[in-house]
Design a protein around this motif. Structure first.
Motif, PDB file in Angstrom:
ATOM      1  N   LEU A 132       9.619 -29.370  17.791  1.00 19.81           N
ATOM      2  CA  LEU A 132      10.864 -29.782  18.429  1.00 19.81           C
ATOM      3  C   LEU A 132      11.226 -31.211  18.045  1.00 19.81           C
ATOM      4  CD1 LEU A 132      13.086 -28.729  20.176  1.00 19.81           C
ATOM      5  CD2 LEU A 132      11.790 -29.378  22.181  1.00 19.81           C
ATOM      6  N   HIS A 133      10.253 -32.081  18.006  1.00 18.75           N
ATOM      7  CA  HIS A 133      10.519 -33.463  17.564  1.00 18.75           C
ATOM      8  C   HIS A 133      10.964 -33.479  16.106  1.00 18.75           C
ATOM      9  CE1 HIS A 133       9.381 -35.448  21.217  1.00 18.75           C
ATOM     10  NE2 HIS A 133       8.180 -34.897  21.214  1.00 18.75           N
ATOM     11  N   PHE A 134      10.307 -32.672  15.282  1.00 19.35           N
ATOM     12  CA  PHE A 134      10.725 -32.564  13.878  1.00 19.35           C
ATOM     13  C   PHE A 134      12.164 -32.058  13.797  1.00 19.35           C
ATOM     14  CE2 PHE A 134      11.425 -29.832  10.195  1.00 19.35           C
ATOM     15  CZ  PHE A 134      11.239 -30.743   9.169  1.00 19.35           C
ATOM     16  N   ALA A 135      12.486 -31.034  14.579  1.00 16.97           N
ATOM     17  CA  ALA A 135      13.844 -30.448  14.559  1.00 16.97           C
ATOM     18  C   ALA A 135      14.887 -31.477  14.969  1.00 16.97           C
ATOM     19  CB  ALA A 135      13.912 -29.227  15.474  1.00 16.97           C
ATOM     20  N   GLU A 136      14.580 -32.270  15.979  1.00 19.71           N
ATOM     21  CA  GLU A 136      15.538 -33.286  16.429  1.00 19.71           C
ATOM     22  C   GLU A 136      15.892 -34.250  15.294  1.00 19.71           C
ATOM     23  OE1 GLU A 136      13.405 -34.844  19.786  1.00 19.71           O
ATOM     24  OE2 GLU A 136      14.271 -33.364  21.152  1.00 19.71           O
ATOM     25  N   GLU A 137      14.903 -34.676  14.550  1.00 16.01           N
ATOM     26  CA  GLU A 137      15.156 -35.572  13.415  1.00 16.01           C
ATOM     27  C   GLU A 137      15.845 -34.826  12.270  1.00 16.01           C
ATOM     28  OE1 GLU A 137      14.812 -38.901  13.354  1.00 16.01           O
ATOM     29  OE2 GLU A 137      14.372 -38.593  15.481  1.00 16.01           O
ATOM     30  N   HIS A 138      15.404 -33.607  12.045  1.00 20.53           N
ATOM     31  CA  HIS A 138      15.953 -32.799  10.952  1.00 20.53           C
ATOM     32  C   HIS A 138      17.440 -32.518  11.164  1.00 20.53           C
ATOM     33  CE1 HIS A 138      15.814 -29.906   7.669  1.00 20.53           C
ATOM     34  NE2 HIS A 138      16.502 -29.091   8.440  1.00 20.53           N
ATOM     35  N   TYR A 139      17.830 -32.198  12.388  1.00 22.39           N
ATOM     36  CA  TYR A 139      19.234 -31.880  12.664  1.00 22.39           C
ATOM     37  C   TYR A 139      20.154 -33.079  12.446  1.00 22.39           C
ATOM     38  CZ  TYR A 139      18.022 -27.334  14.590  1.00 22.39           C
ATOM     39  OH  TYR A 139      17.584 -26.056  14.740  1.00 22.39           O
ATOM     40  N   LYS A 140      19.621 -34.281  12.572  1.00 20.99           N
ATOM     41  CA  LYS A 140      20.453 -35.472  12.342  1.00 20.99           C
ATOM     42  C   LYS A 140      20.951 -35.525  10.902  1.00 20.99           C
ATOM     43  CE  LYS A 140      18.244 -38.199  15.930  1.00 20.99           C
ATOM     44  NZ  LYS A 140      17.323 -39.308  16.237  1.00 20.99           N
ATOM     45  N   LYS A 141      20.160 -34.994   9.970  1.00 24.62           N
ATOM     46  CA  LYS A 141      20.521 -35.047   8.555  1.00 24.62           C
ATOM     47  C   LYS A 141      21.022 -33.712   8.005  1.00 24.62           C
ATOM     48  CE  LYS A 141      16.975 -38.511   7.628  1.00 24.62           C
ATOM     49  NZ  LYS A 141      15.714 -38.756   6.953  1.00 24.62           N
ATOM     50  N   HIS A 142      20.517 -32.611   8.546  1.00 24.80           N
ATOM     51  CA  HIS A 142      20.754 -31.309   7.918  1.00 24.80           C
ATOM     52  C   HIS A 142      21.245 -30.244   8.906  1.00 24.80           C
ATOM     53  CE1 HIS A 142      18.644 -32.953   4.466  1.00 24.80           C
ATOM     54  NE2 HIS A 142      17.640 -33.275   5.261  1.00 24.80           N
ATOM     55  N   LEU A 143      22.057 -30.619   9.840  1.00 30.91           N
ATOM     56  CA  LEU A 143      22.515 -29.682  10.868  1.00 30.91           C
ATOM     57  C   LEU A 143      23.207 -28.469  10.265  1.00 30.91           C
ATOM     58  CD1 LEU A 143      22.995 -28.977  13.859  1.00 30.91           C
ATOM     59  CD2 LEU A 143      25.130 -30.253  13.703  1.00 30.91           C
ATOM     60  N   MET A 144      24.224 -28.707   9.460  1.00 36.93           N
ATOM     61  CA  MET A 144      25.012 -27.594   8.940  1.00 36.93           C
ATOM     62  C   MET A 144      24.168 -26.666   8.067  1.00 36.93           C
ATOM     63  SD  MET A 144      28.588 -27.682   6.972  1.00 36.93           S
ATOM     64  CE  MET A 144      29.207 -26.273   6.119  1.00 36.93           C
ATOM     65  N   LYS A 145      23.403 -27.226   7.142  1.00 32.63           N
ATOM     66  CA  LYS A 145      22.592 -26.403   6.241  1.00 32.63           C
ATOM     67  C   LYS A 145      21.589 -25.557   7.015  1.00 32.63           C
ATOM     68  CE  LYS A 145      21.842 -30.097   3.537  1.00 32.63           C
ATOM     69  NZ  LYS A 145      21.164 -30.943   2.562  1.00 32.63           N
ATOM     70  N   THR A 146      20.933 -26.149   7.991  1.00 37.17           N
ATOM     71  CA  THR A 146      19.880 -25.459   8.719  1.00 37.17           C
ATOM     72  C   THR A 146      20.434 -24.309   9.549  1.00 37.17           C
ATOM     73  OG1 THR A 146      18.644 -27.524   8.834  1.00 37.17           O
ATOM     74  CG2 THR A 146      17.968 -25.752  10.327  1.00 37.17           C
ATOM     75  N   ILE A 147      21.453 -24.573  10.320  1.00 33.06           N
ATOM     76  CA  ILE A 147      22.011 -23.526  11.179  1.00 33.06           C
ATOM     77  C   ILE A 147      22.675 -22.444  10.336  1.00 33.06           C
ATOM     78  CG2 ILE A 147      23.715 -23.004  12.966  1.00 33.06           C
ATOM     79  CD1 ILE A 147      23.001 -25.715  14.204  1.00 33.06           C
ATOM     80  N   PHE A 148      23.421 -22.839   9.329  1.00 29.13           N
ATOM     81  CA  PHE A 148      24.088 -21.859   8.468  1.00 29.13           C
ATOM     82  C   PHE A 148      23.057 -20.968   7.778  1.00 29.13           C
ATOM     83  CE2 PHE A 148      26.331 -20.280   4.750  1.00 29.13           C
ATOM     84  CZ  PHE A 148      27.527 -19.878   5.316  1.00 29.13           C
ATOM     85  N   PHE A 149      22.002 -21.572   7.226  1.00 33.91           N
ATOM     86  CA  PHE A 149      20.944 -20.800   6.567  1.00 33.91           C
ATOM     87  C   PHE A 149      20.285 -19.838   7.555  1.00 33.91           C
ATOM     88  CE2 PHE A 149      16.422 -20.300   5.564  1.00 33.91           C
ATOM     89  CZ  PHE A 149      16.527 -19.639   4.346  1.00 33.91           C
ATOM     90  N   GLY A 150      19.973 -20.334   8.743  1.00 38.63           N
ATOM     91  CA  GLY A 150      19.350 -19.476   9.757  1.00 38.63           C
ATOM     92  C   GLY A 150      20.225 -18.302  10.147  1.00 38.63           C
ATOM     93  N   LYS A 151      21.526 -18.541  10.262  1.00 33.44           N
ATOM     94  CA  LYS A 151      22.452 -17.471  10.644  1.00 33.44           C
ATOM     95  C   LYS A 151      22.629 -16.443   9.532  1.00 33.44           C
ATOM     96  CE  LYS A 151      24.258 -16.544  13.524  1.00 33.44           C
ATOM     97  NZ  LYS A 151      23.640 -15.504  14.325  1.00 33.44           N
ATOM     98  N   VAL A 152      22.786 -16.915   8.320  1.00 34.51           N
ATOM     99  CA  VAL A 152      23.071 -15.999   7.223  1.00 34.51           C
ATOM    100  C   VAL A 152      21.840 -15.178   6.831  1.00 34.51           C
ATOM    101  CG1 VAL A 152      23.787 -15.889   4.798  1.00 34.51           C
ATOM    102  CG2 VAL A 152      24.985 -17.370   6.373  1.00 34.51           C
ATOM    103  N   THR A 153      20.666 -15.761   6.939  1.00 39.73           N
ATOM    104  CA  THR A 153      19.461 -15.054   6.497  1.00 39.73           C
ATOM    105  C   THR A 153      18.655 -14.440   7.639  1.00 39.73           C
ATOM    106  OG1 THR A 153      18.096 -17.027   6.607  1.00 39.73           O
ATOM    107  CG2 THR A 153      19.216 -16.563   4.510  1.00 39.73           C
ATOM    108  N   ASN A 154      18.888 -14.864   8.861  1.00 41.56           N
ATOM    109  CA  ASN A 154      18.104 -14.449  10.030  1.00 41.56           C
ATOM    110  C   ASN A 154      16.652 -14.900   9.972  1.00 41.56           C
ATOM    111  OD1 ASN A 154      20.127 -13.373  11.515  1.00 41.56           O
ATOM    112  ND2 ASN A 154      19.565 -11.251  11.214  1.00 41.56           N
TER     113      ASN A 154
END
Length: 191
Positions: free
Chosen positions: A86-108
């Motif tokens: 969760l701590h990693f995700a918090e930092e990761h989302y600051k830089k890569h929010l769109m890529k991460t969520i979009f990738f997760g949605k498109v690929t499941n």
């Protein structure tokens, strides 16, 4: 699977939205197959499928946001969410929010984990919603197409989707690995 087909044949659009919220892709494919047989309208199936998945994604975000300090510490491990991640995700989302969520949605690929941690990380809901909405608008036509044109083999579709998602995950991981290797080589060349 038979239960989903029976429910959709009987209750049509009344049951489609709740079923899509609970189990999106397989319901979309099944409903699209029924549309190919004339039981449902394919355009309504598409619209309800987008709406259902966006509602489900919003509920997962809300679960993460509300349960950050209560539900996640207690049950997060069951979906791969630990305090460290969760701590990693918090930092990761600051830089890569769109890529991460979009990738997760498109690929499941760890979709539930990504969506819950987005809420727990308190990412901006408007941005989150927009990314999820765009991903669904792009993803649902593929599922509708699969169901509409290849629905007769609906028993094996779930296996096919699993293979596609795994292949996309492998390609994505390989691309990240190659990028990291490239960056390391470029740093050494520049020294």
């Amino acid at each position: 699977m038979y239960t989903i087909v029976h429910l959709l044949e009987t209750y049509k659009y009344l049951i489609l939205l709740p079923l899509t919220i609970i189990e999106g892709p397989i319901v979309t494919i099944t409903a699209s197959f029924l549309a190919s047989l004339g039981y449902l309208n394919v355009f309504i199936v598409y619209g309800i499928s987008v709406l259902g998945d966006v509602i489900a994604d919003s509920l997962l975000y809300l679960l993460g946001r509300i349960g950050r300090h209560t539900i996640i510490p207690r049950y997060g491990r069951f979906v791969g969410i630990t305090e460290e991640r969760l701590h990693f995700a918090e930092e990761h989302y600051k830089k890569h929010l769109m890529k991460t969520i979009f990738f997760g949605k498109v690929t499941n690929v760890p979709n539930i984990t990504i969506l819950i941690t987005a809420g727990a990380s308190r990412v901006n809901f408007k941005k989150y919603f927009l990314i999820v909405f765009i991903a669904e608008i792009l993803k649902q036509p593929i599922l509708v197409f699969i169901g509409y044109y290849f629905g007769k083999s609906y028993i094996s579709i779930e296996k096919v989707l699993g293979s596609i998602y795994k292949a996309l995950a492998i390609i994505f991981i390989a691309a990240i690995f190659l990028y990291i290797v490239y960056r390391i080589i470029m740093r050494r060349i520049q020294k």
